[in-house]
Design a protein around this motif. Structure first.
Motif, PDB file in Angstrom:
ATOM      1  N   ALA A  90     -11.190  11.365 -91.649  1.00 17.35           N
ATOM      2  CA  ALA A  90     -11.232  10.780 -92.989  1.00 17.35           C
ATOM      3  C   ALA A  90     -12.187  11.563 -93.892  1.00 17.35           C
ATOM      4  N   VAL A  91     -13.340  11.947 -93.369  1.00 20.85           N
ATOM      5  CA  VAL A  91     -14.304  12.726 -94.153  1.00 20.85           C
ATOM      6  C   VAL A  91     -13.716  14.096 -94.472  1.00 20.85           C
ATOM      7  N   GLY A  92     -13.033  14.710 -93.515  1.00 22.17           N
ATOM      8  CA  GLY A  92     -12.406  16.013 -93.746  1.00 22.17           C
ATOM      9  C   GLY A  92     -11.343  15.958 -94.831  1.00 22.17           C
ATOM     10  N   VAL A  93     -10.519  14.924 -94.813  1.00 16.34           N
ATOM     11  CA  VAL A  93      -9.479  14.771 -95.839  1.00 16.34           C
ATOM     12  C   VAL A  93     -10.124  14.542 -97.201  1.00 16.34           C
ATOM     13  N   TRP A  94     -11.164  13.763 -97.243  1.00 18.07           N
ATOM     14  CA  TRP A  94     -11.866  13.518 -98.510  1.00 18.07           C
ATOM     15  C   TRP A  94     -12.440  14.821 -99.070  1.00 18.07           C
ATOM     16  N   LEU A  95     -13.042  15.646 -98.213  1.00 15.52           N
ATOM     17  CA  LEU A  95     -13.601  16.923 -98.667  1.00 15.52           C
ATOM     18  C   LEU A  95     -12.493  17.865 -99.140  1.00 15.52           C
ATOM     19  N   LEU A  96     -11.362  17.892 -98.443  1.00 15.49           N
ATOM     20  CA  LEU A  96     -10.246  18.726 -98.869  1.00 15.49           C
ATOM     21  C   LEU A  96      -9.707  18.296-100.230  1.00 15.49           C
ATOM     22  N   MET A  97      -9.599  16.987-100.448  1.00 19.37           N
ATOM     23  CA  MET A  97      -9.115  16.492-101.734  1.00 19.37           C
ATOM     24  C   MET A  97     -10.094  16.836-102.855  1.00 19.37           C
ATOM     25  N   LYS A  98     -11.379  16.734-102.571  1.00 20.02           N
ATOM     26  CA  LYS A  98     -12.398  17.064-103.560  1.00 20.02           C
ATOM     27  C   LYS A  98     -12.333  18.549-103.921  1.00 20.02           C
ATOM     28  N   SER A  99     -12.163  19.397-102.910  1.00 23.64           N
ATOM     29  CA  SER A  99     -12.050  20.830-103.135  1.00 23.64           C
ATOM     30  C   SER A  99     -10.784  21.162-103.917  1.00 23.64           C
ATOM     31  N   MET A 100      -9.667  20.511-103.572  1.00 20.70           N
ATOM     32  CA  MET A 100      -8.410  20.759-104.274  1.00 20.70           C
ATOM     33  C   MET A 100      -8.535  20.392-105.749  1.00 20.70           C
ATOM     34  N   ASN A 101      -9.161  19.264-106.041  1.00 16.24           N
ATOM     35  CA  ASN A 101      -9.340  18.858-107.442  1.00 16.24           C
ATOM     36  C   ASN A 101     -10.200  19.859-108.194  1.00 16.24           C
ATOM     37  N   ARG A 102     -11.208  20.389-107.540  1.00 20.62           N
ATOM     38  CA  ARG A 102     -12.075  21.380-108.168  1.00 20.62           C
ATOM     39  C   ARG A 102     -11.279  22.657-108.469  1.00 20.62           C
ATOM     40  N   HIS A 103     -10.458  23.105-107.519  1.00 18.35           N
ATOM     41  CA  HIS A 103      -9.670  24.312-107.724  1.00 18.35           C
ATOM     42  C   HIS A 103      -8.583  24.104-108.784  1.00 18.35           C
TER      43      HIS A 103
END
Length: 84
Positions: A36-49
């Protein structure tokens, strides 16, 4: 309350559990939480990109319908009338 007294109160609860039943336990929870933490970090990174993307769409040019090579001078289909 002493630790030994607490354990004596928990022993009857442990005997009620079915020993043939498999549960995920603490390890399953840790793995699920890590995913769950990994998916949250990936989503945060995707939004930033995606925020860095600067996309401007080129204006579309009007396309003329392509006629087949032998279609020039062919009869108009039924129902189509020429405007004057």
């Amino acid at each position: 309350m002493y630790a030994t007294q607490a354990l004596t109160h928990l022993v009857p609860l442990a005997e009620e559990l079915d020993k043939n039943k498999v549960t995920p336990g603490v390890l399953g929870f840790i793995v699920f939480a890590a995913l769950a933490v990994g998916v949250w970090l990936l989503m945060k990174s995707m939004n930033r990109h995606m925020g860095k993307v600067d996309f401007e769409e080129a204006p579309q040019e009007p396309k003329e319908p392509k006629e087949p090579a032998g279609a020039k001078g062919a009869a108009e289909p039924a129902g189509s009338a020429k405007r004057k």
